[in-house]
Write a protein that holds these residues in place. Structure first.
Motif, PDB file in Angstrom:
ATOM      1  N   LEU A  86       0.821  -1.206   0.000  1.00 56.18           N
ATOM      2  CA  LEU A  86       0.000   0.000   0.000  1.00 56.18           C
ATOM      3  C   LEU A  86       0.858   1.260   0.000  1.00 56.18           C
ATOM      4  N   LYS A  87       0.346   2.288  -0.668  1.00 56.54           N
ATOM      5  CA  LYS A  87       1.025   3.564  -0.783  1.00 56.54           C
ATOM      6  C   LYS A  87       0.129   4.661  -0.208  1.00 56.54           C
ATOM      7  N   PRO A  88       0.714   5.764   0.225  1.00 55.78           N
ATOM      8  CA  PRO A  88      -0.119   6.869   0.742  1.00 55.78           C
ATOM      9  C   PRO A  88      -1.183   7.322  -0.251  1.00 55.78           C
ATOM     10  N   GLU A  89      -0.904   7.229  -1.532  1.00 54.28           N
ATOM     11  CA  GLU A  89      -1.889   7.653  -2.527  1.00 54.28           C
ATOM     12  C   GLU A  89      -3.068   6.695  -2.644  1.00 54.28           C
ATOM     13  N   ASP A  90      -3.002   5.564  -1.959  1.00 48.14           N
ATOM     14  CA  ASP A  90      -4.151   4.659  -1.910  1.00 48.14           C
ATOM     15  C   ASP A  90      -5.169   5.084  -0.854  1.00 48.14           C
ATOM     16  N   THR A  91      -4.832   6.075  -0.070  1.00 45.49           N
ATOM     17  CA  THR A  91      -5.731   6.559   0.972  1.00 45.49           C
ATOM     18  C   THR A  91      -7.026   7.088   0.363  1.00 45.49           C
ATOM     19  N   ALA A  92      -8.149   6.547   0.840  1.00 48.37           N
ATOM     20  CA  ALA A  92      -9.454   6.921   0.306  1.00 48.37           C
ATOM     21  C   ALA A  92     -10.527   6.154   1.063  1.00 48.37           C
ATOM     22  N   VAL A  93     -11.762   6.523   0.806  1.00 49.54           N
ATOM     23  CA  VAL A  93     -12.888   5.682   1.208  1.00 49.54           C
ATOM     24  C   VAL A  93     -13.135   4.702   0.069  1.00 49.54           C
ATOM     25  N   TYR A  94     -13.176   3.429   0.405  1.00 51.98           N
ATOM     26  CA  TYR A  94     -13.365   2.383  -0.588  1.00 51.98           C
ATOM     27  C   TYR A  94     -14.813   1.901  -0.548  1.00 51.98           C
ATOM     28  N   TYR A  95     -15.422   1.836  -1.735  1.00 54.72           N
ATOM     29  CA  TYR A  95     -16.807   1.446  -1.869  1.00 54.72           C
ATOM     30  C   TYR A  95     -16.914   0.162  -2.692  1.00 54.72           C
TER      31      TYR A  95
END
Length: 125
Positions: A86-95
């Motif tokens: 995982l990378k910091p740019e993967d940070t998000a709300v996942y739906y």
């Protein structure tokens, strides 16, 4: 109607792993393609991955290829997203989303009829 509930999000350091789950209930006897999308603050919802109704076809956004794996367990009516490196740019709300079975898996959000409430994934650097 199909109800979708995501779980498995959390805080992880860069390079770590998480596995997201999406449990479906309701009219799960119908065949559905399943997708994962994500939305970071201030950004539009982005396609991440999708799998067709029988698990025989998958699709990934280029940025996660080789790191994420989508799968489904028909007996449990559950779809998974294994996220590695995982990378910091993967940070998000996942739906999680469900849509009618098609000849190919699709990446367009409007083609999915049912959505979960989302689960937060935060990757620290």
């Amino acid at each position: 109607q199909v109800q979708l509930v995501e779980s498995g999000g959390g805080l992880v350091q860069a390079g770590g792993s998480l596995r997201l789950s999406c449990a479906a209930s309701g009219r799960t006897g119908s065949t559905y393609d399943m997708g994962w999308f994500r939305q970071a603050p201030g950004k539009e919802r982005e396609f991440v991955s999708a799998i067709n109704w029988n698990g025989g076809m998958t699709r990934y956004v280029e940025s996660v290829k080789g790191r994420f794996t989508i799968s489904r367990d028909a007996a449990k009516n559950t779809v998974y997203l294994q996220m590695n490196s995982l990378k910091p740019e993967d940070t998000a709300v996942y739906y999680c989303a469900a849509g009618p079975a098609r000849r190919t898996v699709v990446a367009t959000p409007t083609l999915y009829n049912y959505w979960g409430q989302g689960t937060q994934v935060t990757v620290s650097s």
